[in-house]
Design a protein around this motif. Sequence first.
Motif, PDB file in Angstrom:
ATOM      1  N   LYS A  34       5.493 -20.231 -38.198  1.00 43.22           N
ATOM      2  CA  LYS A  34       6.325 -20.052 -37.007  1.00 43.22           C
ATOM      3  C   LYS A  34       7.538 -20.955 -37.124  1.00 43.22           C
ATOM      4  N   LEU A  35       8.723 -20.399 -36.866  1.00 45.58           N
ATOM      5  CA  LEU A  35       9.954 -21.183 -36.904  1.00 45.58           C
ATOM      6  C   LEU A  35      10.219 -21.764 -35.523  1.00 45.58           C
ATOM      7  N   GLN A  36      10.426 -23.056 -35.469  1.00 45.66           N
ATOM      8  CA  GLN A  36      10.720 -23.713 -34.196  1.00 45.66           C
ATOM      9  C   GLN A  36      11.867 -24.694 -34.378  1.00 45.66           C
ATOM     10  N   THR A  37      12.440 -25.109 -33.277  1.00 49.00           N
ATOM     11  CA  THR A  37      13.482 -26.139 -33.279  1.00 49.00           C
ATOM     12  C   THR A  37      12.889 -27.411 -32.690  1.00 49.00           C
ATOM     13  N   VAL A  38      13.016 -28.498 -33.438  1.00 50.78           N
ATOM     14  CA  VAL A  38      12.411 -29.767 -33.014  1.00 50.78           C
ATOM     15  C   VAL A  38      13.482 -30.855 -32.997  1.00 50.78           C
ATOM     16  N   THR A  39      13.239 -31.878 -32.205  1.00 56.12           N
ATOM     17  CA  THR A  39      14.100 -33.056 -32.172  1.00 56.12           C
ATOM     18  C   THR A  39      13.501 -34.118 -33.085  1.00 56.12           C
ATOM     19  N   LEU A  40      14.296 -34.628 -33.999  1.00 58.41           N
ATOM     20  CA  LEU A  40      13.805 -35.641 -34.928  1.00 58.41           C
ATOM     21  C   LEU A  40      13.775 -37.006 -34.257  1.00 58.41           C
ATOM     22  N   PRO A  41      12.800 -37.830 -34.587  1.00 57.77           N
ATOM     23  CA  PRO A  41      12.741 -39.175 -34.006  1.00 57.77           C
ATOM     24  C   PRO A  41      13.830 -40.062 -34.589  1.00 57.77           C
ATOM     25  N   PRO A  42      14.237 -41.120 -33.872  1.00 63.99           N
ATOM     26  CA  PRO A  42      15.207 -42.065 -34.435  1.00 63.99           C
ATOM     27  C   PRO A  42      14.673 -42.699 -35.708  1.00 63.99           C
ATOM     28  N   LEU A  43      15.576 -43.054 -36.598  1.00 64.55           N
ATOM     29  CA  LEU A  43      15.159 -43.690 -37.847  1.00 64.55           C
ATOM     30  C   LEU A  43      14.540 -45.057 -37.584  1.00 64.55           C
ATOM     31  N   LYS A  44      13.486 -45.338 -38.341  1.00 67.02           N
ATOM     32  CA  LYS A  44      12.903 -46.669 -38.384  1.00 67.02           C
ATOM     33  C   LYS A  44      13.329 -47.349 -39.676  1.00 67.02           C
ATOM     34  N   ASP A  45      13.121 -48.642 -39.740  1.00 66.55           N
ATOM     35  CA  ASP A  45      13.436 -49.368 -40.963  1.00 66.55           C
ATOM     36  C   ASP A  45      12.721 -48.722 -42.149  1.00 66.55           C
ATOM     37  N   GLY A  46      13.469 -48.535 -43.234  1.00 66.11           N
ATOM     38  CA  GLY A  46      12.889 -47.960 -44.438  1.00 66.11           C
ATOM     39  C   GLY A  46      12.887 -46.446 -44.471  1.00 66.11           C
ATOM     40  N   GLN A  47      13.566 -45.802 -43.501  1.00 68.92           N
ATOM     41  CA  GLN A  47      13.593 -44.347 -43.466  1.00 68.92           C
ATOM     42  C   GLN A  47      14.988 -43.802 -43.743  1.00 68.92           C
ATOM     43  N   LEU A  48      15.021 -42.506 -44.112  1.00 70.96           N
ATOM     44  CA  LEU A  48      16.260 -41.816 -44.446  1.00 70.96           C
ATOM     45  C   LEU A  48      16.347 -40.515 -43.661  1.00 70.96           C
ATOM     46  N   LEU A  49      17.490 -40.257 -43.053  1.00 73.37           N
ATOM     47  CA  LEU A  49      17.766 -38.947 -42.479  1.00 73.37           C
ATOM     48  C   LEU A  49      18.488 -38.130 -43.538  1.00 73.37           C
ATOM     49  N   CYS A  50      17.936 -36.962 -43.871  1.00 71.46           N
ATOM     50  CA  CYS A  50      18.461 -36.190 -44.997  1.00 71.46           C
ATOM     51  C   CYS A  50      18.669 -34.724 -44.632  1.00 71.46           C
ATOM     52  N   LYS A  51      19.667 -34.136 -45.273  1.00 72.52           N
ATOM     53  CA  LYS A  51      19.916 -32.701 -45.189  1.00 72.52           C
ATOM     54  C   LYS A  51      19.324 -32.048 -46.429  1.00 72.52           C
ATOM     55  N   VAL A  52      18.422 -31.094 -46.224  1.00 75.26           N
ATOM     56  CA  VAL A  52      17.752 -30.455 -47.357  1.00 75.26           C
ATOM     57  C   VAL A  52      18.714 -29.512 -48.069  1.00 75.26           C
ATOM     58  N   ARG A  53      18.748 -29.643 -49.393  1.00 75.12           N
ATOM     59  CA  ARG A  53      19.539 -28.735 -50.217  1.00 75.12           C
ATOM     60  C   ARG A  53      18.677 -27.693 -50.915  1.00 75.12           C
ATOM     61  N   HIS A  54      17.497 -28.116 -51.385  1.00 73.66           N
ATOM     62  CA  HIS A  54      16.657 -27.215 -52.179  1.00 73.66           C
ATOM     63  C   HIS A  54      15.185 -27.400 -51.823  1.00 73.66           C
ATOM     64  N   PHE A  55      14.460 -26.278 -51.768  1.00 78.07           N
ATOM     65  CA  PHE A  55      13.010 -26.296 -51.660  1.00 78.07           C
ATOM     66  C   PHE A  55      12.398 -25.949 -53.011  1.00 78.07           C
ATOM     67  N   SER A  56      11.325 -26.636 -53.353  1.00 83.86           N
ATOM     68  CA  SER A  56      10.518 -26.284 -54.518  1.00 83.86           C
ATOM     69  C   SER A  56       9.459 -25.280 -54.078  1.00 83.86           C
ATOM     70  N   ASN A  57       9.432 -24.124 -54.733  1.00 88.14           N
ATOM     71  CA  ASN A  57       8.442 -23.099 -54.411  1.00 88.14           C
ATOM     72  C   ASN A  57       7.330 -23.137 -55.454  1.00 88.14           C
ATOM     73  N   ASP A  58       6.122 -23.436 -55.005  1.00 88.71           N
ATOM     74  CA  ASP A  58       4.986 -23.618 -55.907  1.00 88.71           C
ATOM     75  C   ASP A  58       3.778 -22.854 -55.387  1.00 88.71           C
ATOM     76  N   THR A  59       3.048 -22.210 -56.299  1.00 87.73           N
ATOM     77  CA  THR A  59       1.855 -21.469 -55.887  1.00 87.73           C
ATOM     78  C   THR A  59       0.802 -22.399 -55.293  1.00 87.73           C
ATOM     79  N   GLY A  60       0.755 -23.644 -55.764  1.00 90.05           N
ATOM     80  CA  GLY A  60      -0.248 -24.575 -55.267  1.00 90.05           C
ATOM     81  C   GLY A  60      -0.132 -24.863 -53.784  1.00 90.05           C
ATOM     82  N   LEU A  61       1.034 -24.605 -53.189  1.00 87.93           N
ATOM     83  CA  LEU A  61       1.188 -24.823 -51.751  1.00 87.93           C
ATOM     84  C   LEU A  61       0.263 -23.919 -50.945  1.00 87.93           C
ATOM     85  N   ARG A  62      -0.148 -22.809 -51.567  1.00 81.67           N
ATOM     86  CA  ARG A  62      -1.079 -21.911 -50.870  1.00 81.67           C
ATOM     87  C   ARG A  62      -2.359 -22.655 -50.494  1.00 81.67           C
ATOM     88  N   ASN A  63      -2.806 -23.558 -51.358  1.00 80.85           N
ATOM     89  CA  ASN A  63      -4.028 -24.309 -51.077  1.00 80.85           C
ATOM     90  C   ASN A  63      -3.813 -25.414 -50.053  1.00 80.85           C
TER      91      ASN A  63
END
Length: 357
Positions: A34-63
């Motif tokens: 299901k596709l939803q729109t969510v609000t991301l939490p504020p960054l904590k120390d040691g975290q990164l806010l990132c824009k996704v460029r590429h997804f890895s598609n792997d058969t193992g994700l099925r499991n």
Amino acid sequence: MAPSTTTTYTTKQWILASKPTGAPVLSGPDATFKLQTVTLPPLKDGQLLCKVRHFSNDTGLRNFIQSTVAPERFYVPTVPVGSPMRSGIIAEVLESASPSYKAGDLVMDFHLGTWSELVVLEAATSQKLAPLPKNLSLTHYLGAFGASGLAAYTGLKFAGGAKPGDTVVISAAAGATGSMAIQIAIHLLGAKRVVGIAGSDEKCAWVQDQLGAHACVNYKSPTFVEDLKAATPEEVDVYFDNVGGHVLDAMLTRVKKHGTIAVCGAVSGYNSDEPMALRNWFELISMRINIKGFIMLDYMDKAPGILQELIGAVADGRIKLQDAETMVEARIEEQPEVWMRLFSGKNQGKLITNLIV
């Protein structure tokens, strides 16, 4: 860098809506995702806010979303219903709360990325991407220089024990892991004869002509068993299995006495609710065959050295990455459909989503 506390970000994100019993369902009231729109939490120390460029598609994700293995016995945490769907990603840092990263850096996360347009990553578990030789695309960090390449190398060398002079057979030879395994067996491990198994004559031609396999057998051919026997006249020392099912059943009759089967995956059964049937299982006893399941995470202490060797082999031309990726440009709304292409054989090499907005 101090965490950002002034800006709120929202993102489109796919969550697991229900666990499939067969093939994932892509639409309707029983849809798996299901596709939803969510609000991301504020960054904590040691975290990164990132824009996704590429997804890895792997058969193992099925499991990750439904498996016959109990969650407490699975090798990584599975995806609970209502949680974001996970995958490997390459992303660009937009904001950093870590001194190790700055805006504009490209980072990769093997398994803890999600099917989202924006993600919050932990700096400690993210990998900063360095340029590759020959101006190769950084997307190869998701395939040849990522989990696919590591699985191919560790499965052959450590789980399979492949050595110079061996006859090696690799199933799903035109896929992300199999295409690397073919070349690793020949050029890095010195196998005498390397045979691929793939799902079409066209894929087999690529496995032989571009990857260098000595032979390749089409498992969809009505003469598959006879062709496999002809391609392995001296039988097989190591079989690298990605698929299970009738391909594994046929290979049980071709492995030498005291030979080894290194089991990387069983994709033929991932979307089936029927048990795997093996008529030739007694071959394990009759021929005293060793069967070894493995995951590349078992060998992460060796990963830096392996990646250095793989990158060096590409730089000097021993391993070729020409046509080793199937890149699909897609919006976030299309990601489940792109991923499902893996199960119908619509990719050659690594299947990667180039996320467009």
